[in-house]
Design a protein around this motif. Structure first.
Motif, PDB file in Angstrom:
ATOM      1  N   ALA A   1       0.480  11.917  15.719  1.00  0.00           N
ATOM      2  CA  ALA A   1      -0.845  11.818  15.168  1.00  0.00           C
ATOM      3  C   ALA A   1      -1.670  11.010  16.261  1.00  0.00           C
ATOM      4  CB  ALA A   1      -0.951  10.958  14.116  1.00  0.00           C
ATOM      5  N   GLY A   2      -3.011  11.647  16.614  1.00  0.00           N
ATOM      6  CA  GLY A   2      -3.899  10.807  17.632  1.00  0.00           C
ATOM      7  C   GLY A   2      -4.212   9.626  17.219  1.00  0.00           C
ATOM      8  N   SER A   3      -4.671   9.459  15.876  1.00  0.00           N
ATOM      9  CA  SER A   3      -5.402   8.223  15.291  1.00  0.00           C
ATOM     10  C   SER A   3      -4.790   7.799  14.187  1.00  0.00           C
ATOM     11  CB  SER A   3      -6.891   8.621  15.233  1.00  0.00           C
ATOM     12  OG  SER A   3      -7.050   9.694  14.130  1.00  0.00           O
ATOM     13  N   ARG A   4      -4.855   6.388  13.722  1.00  0.00           N
ATOM     14  CA  ARG A   4      -4.584   5.927  12.481  1.00  0.00           C
ATOM     15  C   ARG A   4      -4.949   6.948  11.244  1.00  0.00           C
ATOM     16  NH1 ARG A   4      -1.601   1.922  11.262  1.00  0.00           N
ATOM     17  NH2 ARG A   4      -1.496   1.182  13.445  1.00  0.00           N
ATOM     18  N   ARG A   5      -6.377   6.954  11.479  1.00  0.00           N
ATOM     19  CA  ARG A   5      -6.867   8.061  10.267  1.00  0.00           C
ATOM     20  C   ARG A   5      -6.121   9.415  10.085  1.00  0.00           C
ATOM     21  NH1 ARG A   5     -13.037   9.460   9.552  1.00  0.00           N
ATOM     22  NH2 ARG A   5     -13.236   7.240   8.794  1.00  0.00           N
ATOM     23  N   THR A   6      -5.737  10.127  11.046  1.00  0.00           N
ATOM     24  CA  THR A   6      -5.049  11.370  11.087  1.00  0.00           C
ATOM     25  C   THR A   6      -3.671  11.015  10.528  1.00  0.00           C
ATOM     26  OG1 THR A   6      -6.206  12.207  13.071  1.00  0.00           O
ATOM     27  CG2 THR A   6      -4.291  13.292  12.327  1.00  0.00           C
ATOM     28  N   ALA A   7      -3.075   9.986  11.014  1.00  0.00           N
ATOM     29  CA  ALA A   7      -1.824   9.657  10.618  1.00  0.00           C
ATOM     30  C   ALA A   7      -1.647   9.685   9.122  1.00  0.00           C
ATOM     31  CB  ALA A   7      -1.245   8.438  11.213  1.00  0.00           C
ATOM     32  N   ARG A   8      -2.696   8.611   8.509  1.00  0.00           N
ATOM     33  CA  ARG A   8      -2.588   8.378   7.058  1.00  0.00           C
ATOM     34  C   ARG A   8      -3.018   9.524   6.025  1.00  0.00           C
ATOM     35  NH1 ARG A   8      -6.962   3.401   7.758  1.00  0.00           N
ATOM     36  NH2 ARG A   8      -5.455   1.488   8.087  1.00  0.00           N
ATOM     37  N   SER A   9      -3.628  10.491   6.837  1.00  0.00           N
ATOM     38  CA  SER A   9      -4.192  11.674   6.033  1.00  0.00           C
ATOM     39  C   SER A   9      -2.987  12.672   5.971  1.00  0.00           C
ATOM     40  CB  SER A   9      -5.332  12.315   6.540  1.00  0.00           C
ATOM     41  OG  SER A   9      -5.065  12.809   8.031  1.00  0.00           O
ATOM     42  N   ALA A  10      -2.052  12.574   6.587  1.00  0.00           N
ATOM     43  CA  ALA A  10      -0.726  13.347   6.709  1.00  0.00           C
ATOM     44  C   ALA A  10       0.258  12.917   5.919  1.00  0.00           C
ATOM     45  CB  ALA A  10      -0.224  13.357   8.273  1.00  0.00           C
ATOM     46  N   VAL A  11       0.138  11.623   5.324  1.00  0.00           N
ATOM     47  CA  VAL A  11       1.213  10.959   4.452  1.00  0.00           C
ATOM     48  C   VAL A  11       1.613  11.797   3.297  1.00  0.00           C
ATOM     49  CG1 VAL A  11       1.728   8.861   3.265  1.00  0.00           C
ATOM     50  CG2 VAL A  11       1.109   8.696   5.844  1.00  0.00           C
ATOM     51  N   PRO A  12       0.368  11.924   2.495  1.00  0.00           N
ATOM     52  CA  PRO A  12       0.617  12.763   1.139  1.00  0.00           C
ATOM     53  C   PRO A  12       1.368  14.097   1.466  1.00  0.00           C
ATOM     54  CG  PRO A  12      -1.565  11.711   1.001  1.00  0.00           C
ATOM     55  CD  PRO A  12      -0.840  11.623   2.692  1.00  0.00           C
ATOM     56  N   GLY A  13       1.169  14.786   2.450  1.00  0.00           N
ATOM     57  CA  GLY A  13       1.735  16.231   2.594  1.00  0.00           C
ATOM     58  C   GLY A  13       2.994  15.977   2.887  1.00  0.00           C
ATOM     59  N   LEU A  14       3.190  15.114   3.613  1.00  0.00           N
ATOM     60  CA  LEU A  14       4.792  14.693   4.088  1.00  0.00           C
ATOM     61  C   LEU A  14       5.545  14.397   2.774  1.00  0.00           C
ATOM     62  CD1 LEU A  14       4.138  13.128   7.479  1.00  0.00           C
ATOM     63  CD2 LEU A  14       5.267  15.139   7.151  1.00  0.00           C
ATOM     64  N   LEU A  15       5.001  13.455   2.273  1.00  0.00           N
ATOM     65  CA  LEU A  15       5.897  12.989   0.763  1.00  0.00           C
ATOM     66  C   LEU A  15       6.023  14.345  -0.202  1.00  0.00           C
ATOM     67  CD1 LEU A  15       4.206   9.675   0.174  1.00  0.00           C
ATOM     68  CD2 LEU A  15       6.536   9.945   0.655  1.00  0.00           C
ATOM     69  N   ALA A  16       4.940  15.102  -0.204  1.00  0.00           N
ATOM     70  CA  ALA A  16       5.028  16.442  -0.986  1.00  0.00           C
ATOM     71  C   ALA A  16       5.980  17.293  -0.588  1.00  0.00           C
ATOM     72  CB  ALA A  16       4.039  16.986  -0.997  1.00  0.00           C
ATOM     73  N   THR A  17       6.292  17.460   0.898  1.00  0.00           N
ATOM     74  CA  THR A  17       7.187  18.282   1.359  1.00  0.00           C
ATOM     75  C   THR A  17       8.693  17.716   1.157  1.00  0.00           C
ATOM     76  OG1 THR A  17       5.932  18.813   3.305  1.00  0.00           O
ATOM     77  CG2 THR A  17       8.276  18.998   3.544  1.00  0.00           C
ATOM     78  N   ALA A  18       8.843  16.445   0.927  1.00  0.00           N
ATOM     79  CA  ALA A  18      10.013  15.694   0.473  1.00  0.00           C
ATOM     80  C   ALA A  18      10.288  15.753  -1.184  1.00  0.00           C
ATOM     81  CB  ALA A  18      10.336  14.284   0.986  1.00  0.00           C
ATOM     82  N   GLY A  19       9.361  16.542  -1.468  1.00  0.00           N
ATOM     83  CA  GLY A  19       9.612  16.702  -3.167  1.00  0.00           C
ATOM     84  C   GLY A  19       8.991  15.655  -3.934  1.00  0.00           C
ATOM     85  N   VAL A  20       8.369  14.872  -3.618  1.00  0.00           N
ATOM     86  CA  VAL A  20       7.413  13.677  -4.195  1.00  0.00           C
ATOM     87  C   VAL A  20       6.152  14.363  -5.094  1.00  0.00           C
ATOM     88  CG1 VAL A  20       6.450  11.583  -4.234  1.00  0.00           C
ATOM     89  CG2 VAL A  20       8.114  11.890  -2.671  1.00  0.00           C
ATOM     90  N   THR A  21       6.214  14.339  -6.120  1.00  0.00           N
ATOM     91  CA  THR A  21       5.322  15.006  -7.217  1.00  0.00           C
ATOM     92  C   THR A  21       3.930  14.059  -7.194  1.00  0.00           C
ATOM     93  OG1 THR A  21       6.223  13.939  -9.154  1.00  0.00           O
ATOM     94  CG2 THR A  21       6.856  16.360  -8.377  1.00  0.00           C
ATOM     95  N   ASP A  22       3.956  12.955  -6.997  1.00  0.00           N
ATOM     96  CA  ASP A  22       2.789  12.054  -7.103  1.00  0.00           C
ATOM     97  C   ASP A  22       2.608  11.341  -5.712  1.00  0.00           C
ATOM     98  OD1 ASP A  22       0.652  10.468  -7.883  1.00  0.00           O
ATOM     99  OD2 ASP A  22       1.674   9.486  -9.439  1.00  0.00           O
ATOM    100  N   PRO A  23       2.582  12.121  -4.550  1.00  0.00           N
ATOM    101  CA  PRO A  23       2.490  11.548  -3.306  1.00  0.00           C
ATOM    102  C   PRO A  23       1.500  10.385  -3.095  1.00  0.00           C
ATOM    103  CG  PRO A  23       1.390  13.573  -3.200  1.00  0.00           C
ATOM    104  CD  PRO A  23       2.238  13.378  -4.419  1.00  0.00           C
TER     105      PRO A  23
END
Length: 260
Positions: free
Chosen positions: A120-142
């Motif tokens: 990620a190029g910035s902290r904001r971009t990295a933070r915004s990616a977190v819920p999607g990554l948790l969802a990819t790992a099967g987390v239903t309430d990321p």
């Protein structure tokens, strides 16, 4: 990407003399494929996995070659290996506490990994990616899990958070070392299915280390059976697992059951 291990041997100096933990092991793993290293405790399977990660342990005497794509991992120093771990190789340990910082929330931990490896190029971009990554790992309430500390999560959610951390940088290879041992049968099956989905949908090569015949059967693909530091049998899972028993004649572990 191909993981190629050639004539790998790992020896330690013990109080009673040298201990040969791994003895002339060779294996190959292609992108999108799965290889299950199956064996009892002390068979050398975890030592193989940790040596691929560049973490064989203090005093280890290692010989042989380990190549990831065009990179010869055995020629790299710790600085270069630390850049590969997490970026090109993801690792899911048996206990998610080994991957998660107990004093930090899950979201910031994943954010730091994305920034450290410059995904990620910035902290904001990295933070915004977190819920999607948790969802990819099967987390239903990321969103909730991202705000949580590890101790606030169940064992299954902690393991999913550890998986999200391991795959956050889009690794070529995922090494999972007994990742379901502490989980109940239902959660265990779901985690194994998640590994299978990640490799088939994202093309990640999966190296699963386990003593559990049921886990090996559920993942399928290819199995390499280890005993006393050596691979004693390898081949398609459906063929190898029909005849894999301990020396005393007992199966390695009870099966998990069929995938729902």
């Amino acid at each position: 990407m191909t993981l190629s291990v050639e004539n790998l041997s790992v020896r330690y100096d013990g109080p009673d003399g040298p201990v040969q933990a791994v003895d002339d092991v060779s294996l190959t793993l292609e992108a999108g494929a799965a290889l299950v290293l199956l064996g009892q405790s002390g068979s050398g399977k975890t030592t193989v996995a940790r040596t691929v990660l560049g973490l064989p342990g203090r005093g280890a005497q290692v010989t042989g070659r380990i190549r990831l794509g065009g990179t010869d991992l055995r020629t790299l120093g710790e600085t270069a290996l630390s850049r590969i771990r997490g970026r090109r190789i993801g690792h899911v340990p048996q206990d998610p506490a080994g991957a998660l910082d107990p004093l930090r929330r899950i979201g910031p931990q994943i954010t730091e990994v994305l920034l450290r490896h410059r995904v990620a190029g910035s902290r904001r971009t990295a933070r915004s990616a977190v819920p999607g990554l948790l969802a990819t790992a099967g987390v239903t309430d990321p969103e909730r899990v991202a705000r949580a500390y590890p101790h606030e999560l169940s064992g299954g959610l902690k393991q999913r958070a550890a998986i999200a951390l391991a795959v956050s940088c889009g690794p070529e290879l995922l090494i999972a070392d007994e990742p379901t041992t502490a989980l109940d049968a239902l959660v265990r099956g779901r985690i194994l299915d998640l590994f299978d989905d990640l490799r088939t949908q994202q093309g990640i090569a999966l190296l699963l280390v386990t003593h559990d015949l049921g886990a090996a059967r559920r993942i399928g693909d290819r199995v390499a059976v280890m005993r006393e530091g050596r691979i004693v049998e390898t081949g398609p899972a459906d063929k190898v697992l029909t005849r894999t028993v301990l020396p005393a004649g007992e199966p390695l572990a009870a099966p998990l059951g069929d995938r729902p």
